[in-house]
Scaffold this motif. Sequence first.
Motif, PDB file in Angstrom:
ATOM      1  N   ALA A  81       0.828  -1.210   0.000  1.00  0.00           N
ATOM      2  CA  ALA A  81       0.000   0.000   0.000  1.00  0.00           C
ATOM      3  C   ALA A  81       0.861   1.259   0.000  1.00  0.00           C
ATOM      4  O   ALA A  81       0.581   2.215  -0.734  1.00  0.00           O
ATOM      5  CB  ALA A  81      -0.938   0.001   1.208  1.00  0.00           C
ATOM      6  N   ILE A  82       1.920   1.261   0.799  1.00  0.00           N
ATOM      7  CA  ILE A  82       2.805   2.432   0.854  1.00  0.00           C
ATOM      8  C   ILE A  82       3.478   2.643  -0.495  1.00  0.00           C
ATOM      9  O   ILE A  82       3.638   3.781  -0.966  1.00  0.00           O
ATOM     10  CB  ILE A  82       3.856   2.275   1.978  1.00  0.00           C
ATOM     11  CG1 ILE A  82       3.175   2.289   3.352  1.00  0.00           C
ATOM     12  CG2 ILE A  82       4.916   3.359   1.890  1.00  0.00           C
ATOM     13  CD1 ILE A  82       2.406   3.555   3.673  1.00  0.00           C
ATOM     14  N   GLY A  95      -3.903  -4.171   2.855  1.00  0.00           N
ATOM     15  CA  GLY A  95      -3.391  -3.157   1.930  1.00  0.00           C
ATOM     16  C   GLY A  95      -4.481  -2.218   1.454  1.00  0.00           C
ATOM     17  O   GLY A  95      -4.286  -1.001   1.396  1.00  0.00           O
ATOM     18  N   SER A  96      -5.644  -2.759   1.111  1.00  0.00           N
ATOM     19  CA  SER A  96      -6.747  -1.915   0.615  1.00  0.00           C
ATOM     20  C   SER A  96      -7.311  -1.029   1.730  1.00  0.00           C
ATOM     21  O   SER A  96      -7.677   0.122   1.486  1.00  0.00           O
ATOM     22  CB  SER A  96      -7.860  -2.782   0.014  1.00  0.00           C
ATOM     23  OG  SER A  96      -8.360  -3.696   0.968  1.00  0.00           O
ATOM     24  N   LEU A  97      -7.358  -1.552   2.960  1.00  0.00           N
ATOM     25  CA  LEU A  97      -7.802  -0.735   4.094  1.00  0.00           C
ATOM     26  C   LEU A  97      -6.857   0.447   4.302  1.00  0.00           C
ATOM     27  O   LEU A  97      -7.289   1.580   4.523  1.00  0.00           O
ATOM     28  CB  LEU A  97      -7.867  -1.593   5.358  1.00  0.00           C
ATOM     29  CG  LEU A  97      -8.357  -0.883   6.631  1.00  0.00           C
ATOM     30  CD1 LEU A  97      -9.810  -0.443   6.476  1.00  0.00           C
ATOM     31  CD2 LEU A  97      -8.187  -1.784   7.844  1.00  0.00           C
ATOM     32  N   CYS A  98      -5.559   0.174   4.196  1.00  0.00           N
ATOM     33  CA  CYS A  98      -4.541   1.225   4.323  1.00  0.00           C
ATOM     34  C   CYS A  98      -4.738   2.310   3.264  1.00  0.00           C
ATOM     35  O   CYS A  98      -4.746   3.503   3.567  1.00  0.00           O
ATOM     36  CB  CYS A  98      -3.138   0.612   4.218  1.00  0.00           C
ATOM     37  SG  CYS A  98      -1.793   1.804   4.355  1.00  0.00           S
ATOM     38  N   ASP A 156      -9.174  -2.504  -3.526  1.00  0.00           N
ATOM     39  CA  ASP A 156      -9.013  -3.968  -3.552  1.00  0.00           C
ATOM     40  C   ASP A 156      -8.337  -4.431  -4.839  1.00  0.00           C
ATOM     41  O   ASP A 156      -7.412  -5.254  -4.813  1.00  0.00           O
ATOM     42  CB  ASP A 156     -10.376  -4.667  -3.429  1.00  0.00           C
ATOM     43  CG  ASP A 156     -10.986  -4.507  -2.042  1.00  0.00           C
ATOM     44  OD1 ASP A 156     -10.206  -4.322  -1.092  1.00  0.00           O
ATOM     45  OD2 ASP A 156     -12.216  -4.580  -1.921  1.00  0.00           O
ATOM     46  N   GLN A 157      -8.807  -3.903  -5.959  1.00  0.00           N
ATOM     47  CA  GLN A 157      -8.241  -4.312  -7.252  1.00  0.00           C
ATOM     48  C   GLN A 157      -6.775  -3.892  -7.363  1.00  0.00           C
ATOM     49  O   GLN A 157      -5.947  -4.651  -7.891  1.00  0.00           O
ATOM     50  CB  GLN A 157      -9.041  -3.680  -8.407  1.00  0.00           C
ATOM     51  CG  GLN A 157     -10.475  -4.192  -8.512  1.00  0.00           C
ATOM     52  CD  GLN A 157     -11.469  -3.348  -7.733  1.00  0.00           C
ATOM     53  OE1 GLN A 157     -11.149  -2.880  -6.635  1.00  0.00           O
ATOM     54  NE2 GLN A 157     -12.667  -3.168  -8.278  1.00  0.00           N
ATOM     55  N   LEU A 201      -7.458  -1.785  17.875  1.00  0.00           N
ATOM     56  CA  LEU A 201      -7.844  -1.563  16.475  1.00  0.00           C
ATOM     57  C   LEU A 201      -6.864  -2.208  15.500  1.00  0.00           C
ATOM     58  O   LEU A 201      -7.123  -2.274  14.291  1.00  0.00           O
ATOM     59  CB  LEU A 201      -7.938  -0.059  16.182  1.00  0.00           C
ATOM     60  CG  LEU A 201      -9.086   0.694  16.853  1.00  0.00           C
ATOM     61  CD1 LEU A 201      -9.010   2.184  16.537  1.00  0.00           C
ATOM     62  CD2 LEU A 201     -10.439   0.123  16.440  1.00  0.00           C
ATOM     63  N   GLY A 202      -5.706  -2.648  16.001  1.00  0.00           N
ATOM     64  CA  GLY A 202      -4.712  -3.292  15.157  1.00  0.00           C
ATOM     65  C   GLY A 202      -4.152  -2.338  14.120  1.00  0.00           C
ATOM     66  O   GLY A 202      -3.975  -1.138  14.368  1.00  0.00           O
ATOM     67  N   ALA A 203      -3.911  -2.869  12.914  1.00  0.00           N
ATOM     68  CA  ALA A 203      -3.306  -2.073  11.844  1.00  0.00           C
ATOM     69  C   ALA A 203      -4.162  -0.857  11.490  1.00  0.00           C
ATOM     70  O   ALA A 203      -3.635   0.199  11.140  1.00  0.00           O
ATOM     71  CB  ALA A 203      -3.089  -2.942  10.607  1.00  0.00           C
ATOM     72  N   MET A 204      -5.490  -0.993  11.609  1.00  0.00           N
ATOM     73  CA  MET A 204      -6.367   0.133  11.269  1.00  0.00           C
ATOM     74  C   MET A 204      -6.076   1.352  12.144  1.00  0.00           C
ATOM     75  O   MET A 204      -6.163   2.488  11.689  1.00  0.00           O
ATOM     76  CB  MET A 204      -7.832  -0.266  11.414  1.00  0.00           C
ATOM     77  CG  MET A 204      -8.797   0.816  10.958  1.00  0.00           C
ATOM     78  SD  MET A 204     -10.515   0.271  10.837  1.00  0.00           S
ATOM     79  CE  MET A 204     -10.934   0.102  12.574  1.00  0.00           C
ATOM     80  N   GLY A 205      -5.692   1.121  13.387  1.00  0.00           N
ATOM     81  CA  GLY A 205      -5.341   2.223  14.272  1.00  0.00           C
ATOM     82  C   GLY A 205      -4.151   3.007  13.771  1.00  0.00           C
ATOM     83  O   GLY A 205      -4.098   4.238  13.877  1.00  0.00           O
ATOM     84  N   VAL A 206      -3.180   2.285  13.183  1.00  0.00           N
ATOM     85  CA  VAL A 206      -2.005   2.938  12.605  1.00  0.00           C
ATOM     86  C   VAL A 206      -2.408   3.774  11.389  1.00  0.00           C
ATOM     87  O   VAL A 206      -1.962   4.917  11.228  1.00  0.00           O
ATOM     88  CB  VAL A 206      -0.930   1.897  12.205  1.00  0.00           C
ATOM     89  CG1 VAL A 206       0.256   2.573  11.523  1.00  0.00           C
ATOM     90  CG2 VAL A 206      -0.461   1.120  13.444  1.00  0.00           C
ATOM     91  N   TYR A 207      -3.277   3.223  10.545  1.00  0.00           N
ATOM     92  CA  TYR A 207      -3.695   3.946   9.347  1.00  0.00           C
ATOM     93  C   TYR A 207      -4.460   5.235   9.704  1.00  0.00           C
ATOM     94  O   TYR A 207      -4.262   6.269   9.073  1.00  0.00           O
ATOM     95  CB  TYR A 207      -4.599   3.058   8.465  1.00  0.00           C
ATOM     96  CG  TYR A 207      -4.021   1.708   8.130  1.00  0.00           C
ATOM     97  CD1 TYR A 207      -2.651   1.503   8.043  1.00  0.00           C
ATOM     98  CD2 TYR A 207      -4.862   0.604   7.901  1.00  0.00           C
ATOM     99  CE1 TYR A 207      -2.125   0.254   7.737  1.00  0.00           C
ATOM    100  CE2 TYR A 207      -4.348  -0.643   7.583  1.00  0.00           C
ATOM    101  CZ  TYR A 207      -2.989  -0.814   7.510  1.00  0.00           C
ATOM    102  OH  TYR A 207      -2.476  -2.049   7.215  1.00  0.00           O
ATOM    103  N   ILE A 208      -5.317   5.146  10.719  1.00  0.00           N
ATOM    104  CA  ILE A 208      -6.068   6.329  11.157  1.00  0.00           C
ATOM    105  C   ILE A 208      -5.108   7.400  11.690  1.00  0.00           C
ATOM    106  O   ILE A 208      -5.279   8.601  11.432  1.00  0.00           O
ATOM    107  CB  ILE A 208      -7.108   5.951  12.235  1.00  0.00           C
ATOM    108  CG1 ILE A 208      -8.192   5.064  11.624  1.00  0.00           C
ATOM    109  CG2 ILE A 208      -7.730   7.202  12.852  1.00  0.00           C
ATOM    110  CD1 ILE A 208      -9.133   4.442  12.637  1.00  0.00           C
TER     111      ILE A 208
END
Length: 468
Positions: A299-300, A376-379, A360-361, A434-441
């Motif tokens: 994603a990065i 990756g898509s959530l990020c 996603d794609q 929140l896991g990885a989502m917490g980092v993305y936020i």
Amino acid sequence: MTSHKLSPLKLIKYFAEAITGKQTDFTSGSIRKAIFMLSIPMILEMLMESIFALVDIAYVSQVSVNAVATIGLTESVITLVYAIAIGLSMAATAVVARRIGAKDVNGAKEAAVQAIFLGVLLALAIGSIGFFFAKDILALMGAEQDLIDEGYGYTKLLIGGNITILLLFLINAIFRGAGNASIAMWTLVLSNGLNIILDPLFIFGWGPIPEFGVMGAAIATNIGRGTAVLFQLSILLFGWSTIQIKLKDIVVRTKVMLNLIRVSLGGIAQFLIGTSSWVFLMRIMSEFGSEVLAGYTIAIRVILFTLMPAWGMSNAAATLVGQNLGAKQPERAETSVWKTGKYNAYFMLLVSIGYLVFADQIISWFNTTPDVVANGSLCLRIIALGYVFYAYGMVVIQSFNGAGDTKTPTKINLIVFWLFQLPFAYIAAMSFKLGAMGVYIAITSAQVLSAIVAMIWFKKGNWKGVEV
């Protein structure tokens, strides 16, 4: 450019002028045209860099999830040590642009030579650490033993051979400061074109070339960028740019070198703060396993694909600010920044819509493992929410740097990354589960805060009186 609208023929004409580098002085005439003439080669330059980053990760993704994670861990470390080099490059751009704006070509030449001296010394120090302690570096970053065994060769060669990456970046910063953005663009066309060709040969093997796996990506990088550095040095020595260096100029000038170090200190601190926060974020991400880490890394890389052109426009603003301050035109410099920020915001808005719809794609092009695609898509989606703010923020922060005011962005980074983003990321990811989502936020929130703080300080105008 006298009319408000550009005809297709004029656009084609300006595009041709931009990529051939006919104009290097941007202290007079239309500001819109100046932004266009500087931005086009800088955007193409950064696009080449981001295309290579995507192609590189696409090839490496075919090796293993560990190989992708290795690149993520290595790059998070190498950006930390490059913070010093980036600070030096910002100083070089600011000093060279200021001298060119003041019509002091000899002063610009002296600054360029001393910057290259400092870059070589720095690269040798970094390279020796990376070459001898590659396994320890990966272990420090939380890598598991199987990842270390598979990927340490990549880390060893990429950091050990960093002089090719560092000098390519630094000399291009000199070209940009001199208004020779097209030369910087063509050196990356050469470098990344070679990298794209050599990557599959060394990663997968071909004919007499053995299969090196992820380490092959580092071999291709060193060859491709090393060739481009030789090309850059040829341009400087044979006078195909605004700055021509002769053998008699290749001497140590302590006063000029110390001035560069002084100007770069703020930039060094600025990027040490910024990049160290990314290292800590990567360390938090490594707690969630290789698949989450791989999704984040992909994603990065995708995000960099669109951030690079945006950085191209930001670099254009930095050159415009430096040259116009050198020409004693601070109001023109300020107008250039706000106009560049507006164009950058339009671009980033389109990109963010694309990420929200097709995340996603996009991730599945690089890896089809369900957990990798999901993370990756959530990020992509969460970070895209802050893109329009970030568009303005990056232009304004680069404009401070172009003025030689590297201390203000340092303060902004300290507040945003260390005092806000890192605690937020850790608490959201770990304490609130929140896991990885917490980092993305946390990343998106920091983008928004950074832009707001930067614009408030920019409007105060203190950067107009900075001497370099």
